[in-house]
Design an enzyme around this catalytic site. Structure first.
Site, mmCIF file in Angstrom:
data_model
loop_
_atom_site.group_PDB
_atom_site.id
_atom_site.type_symbol
_atom_site.label_atom_id
_atom_site.label_comp_id
_atom_site.label_asym_id
_atom_site.label_seq_id
_atom_site.Cartn_x
_atom_site.Cartn_y
_atom_site.Cartn_z
ATOM 1 N N ASP A 8 4.827 -8.096 6.818
ATOM 2 C CA ASP A 8 3.866 -8.948 7.508
ATOM 3 C C ASP A 8 4.647 -10.080 8.172
ATOM 4 O OD1 ASP A 8 4.460 -10.797 5.523
ATOM 5 O OD2 ASP A 8 2.399 -11.028 4.832
ATOM 6 N N CYS A 66 6.882 -9.059 2.398
ATOM 7 C CA CYS A 66 5.900 -10.064 2.817
ATOM 8 C C CYS A 66 6.463 -11.417 2.369
ATOM 9 C CB CYS A 66 4.492 -9.773 2.276
ATOM 10 S SG CYS A 66 4.277 -9.903 0.499
ATOM 11 N N GLY A 67 5.655 -12.439 2.328
ATOM 12 C CA GLY A 67 6.186 -13.760 1.965
ATOM 13 C C GLY A 67 6.794 -13.772 0.577
ATOM 14 N N THR A 68 6.023 -13.276 -0.384
ATOM 15 C CA THR A 68 6.510 -13.232 -1.769
ATOM 16 C C THR A 68 6.932 -11.838 -2.200
ATOM 17 O OG1 THR A 68 4.271 -12.776 -2.549
ATOM 18 C CG2 THR A 68 4.964 -15.110 -2.462
ATOM 19 N N ILE A 70 4.739 -9.910 -3.293
ATOM 20 C CA ILE A 70 3.735 -9.559 -4.310
ATOM 21 C C ILE A 70 2.583 -8.756 -3.695
ATOM 22 C CG2 ILE A 70 2.058 -10.460 -5.964
ATOM 23 C CD1 ILE A 70 3.948 -12.919 -6.303
ATOM 24 N N GLY A 71 1.949 -9.326 -2.688
ATOM 25 C CA GLY A 71 0.777 -8.661 -2.116
ATOM 26 C C GLY A 71 1.101 -7.285 -1.570
ATOM 27 N N HIS A 99 15.592 4.286 -13.643
ATOM 28 C CA HIS A 99 14.600 4.528 -14.704
ATOM 29 C C HIS A 99 13.189 4.789 -14.173
ATOM 30 C CE1 HIS A 99 16.990 2.443 -18.203
ATOM 31 N NE2 HIS A 99 17.706 3.350 -17.535
ATOM 32 N N ARG A 133 14.202 11.291 -20.358
ATOM 33 C CA ARG A 133 13.047 10.601 -20.951
ATOM 34 C C ARG A 133 12.299 9.779 -19.904
ATOM 35 N NH1 ARG A 133 17.506 7.581 -21.877
ATOM 36 N NH2 ARG A 133 17.351 5.295 -21.871
ATOM 37 N N HIS A 134 13.022 9.377 -18.854
ATOM 38 C CA HIS A 134 12.383 8.582 -17.796
ATOM 39 C C HIS A 134 11.431 9.437 -16.963
ATOM 40 C CE1 HIS A 134 14.984 5.391 -19.015
ATOM 41 N NE2 HIS A 134 16.054 6.132 -18.780
#
Ligand code: RB5
Length: 147
Positions: A8, A66-68, A70-71, A99, A133-134
């Site tokens: 973004d 994006c900025g963080t 996160i979104g 993993h 296992r992963h």
């Protein structure tokens, strides 16, 4: 290897550096936008675009900014088959591939500097999934998508 890249407005500048680094290192790049850092846009659109390039098989991996971070990572992880890892350090980036078989890397353009971002990207791309296992655990993530 072809990599879908999207951002973004908060990640636009870093996206440009990431794309140029990828090209310089021999990767194919699919630029999914945004194409103008001055115009405010909505990150879910780019999370979806890049993720669909990966799940549709047009690109093997994706990078979202994006900025963080996160979104756009939350949005990407809503797409079935996407395992998007938000990483701002090289250890997490390596583990995300080894993993978690992460097929999309997210970063925050307002969180991380350009130099570290490219190191994180390099660390992420330099690893392969360990399986074993992963694989079982990654399969269990897929089971959640089918609940
Ligand atoms: C846009 O201002 C900002 O909210 C977005 O780039 C991102 O940080 C959201 O998670």
């Amino acid at each position: 290897m072809k990599i879908a890249v999207g951002a973004d407005h908060g990640g636009f500048e870093l996206k440009e550096h990431v794309m140029s680094w990828l090209k310089d290192h021999g990767y194919g790049v699919e630029d999914c936008g945004t194409y103008d850092g001055e115009v405010s846009v909505d990150y879910p659109e780019f999370g979806r675009l890049v993720s669909k390039k990966v799940t549709g098989g047009e690109c093997e991996l994706g990078v979202l900014i994006c900025g963080t971070g996160i979104g756009i990572s939350i949005a990407a992880n809503k797409v079935r088959g996407i395992r998007c890892s938000l990483c701002h350090d090289t250890f997490s980036a390596k583990m995300a591939r080894q993993h978690n078989d992460a097929n999309v890397l997210a970063m925050g353009g307002r969180v991380i500097g350009r130099g570290l971002a490219l190191e994180v990207l390099d660390a992420w791309l330099g690893q392969t999934f360990e399986g074993g296992r992963h694989q079982r655990r990654v399969d269990q993530i897929g089971d959640i998508e089918r609940d």
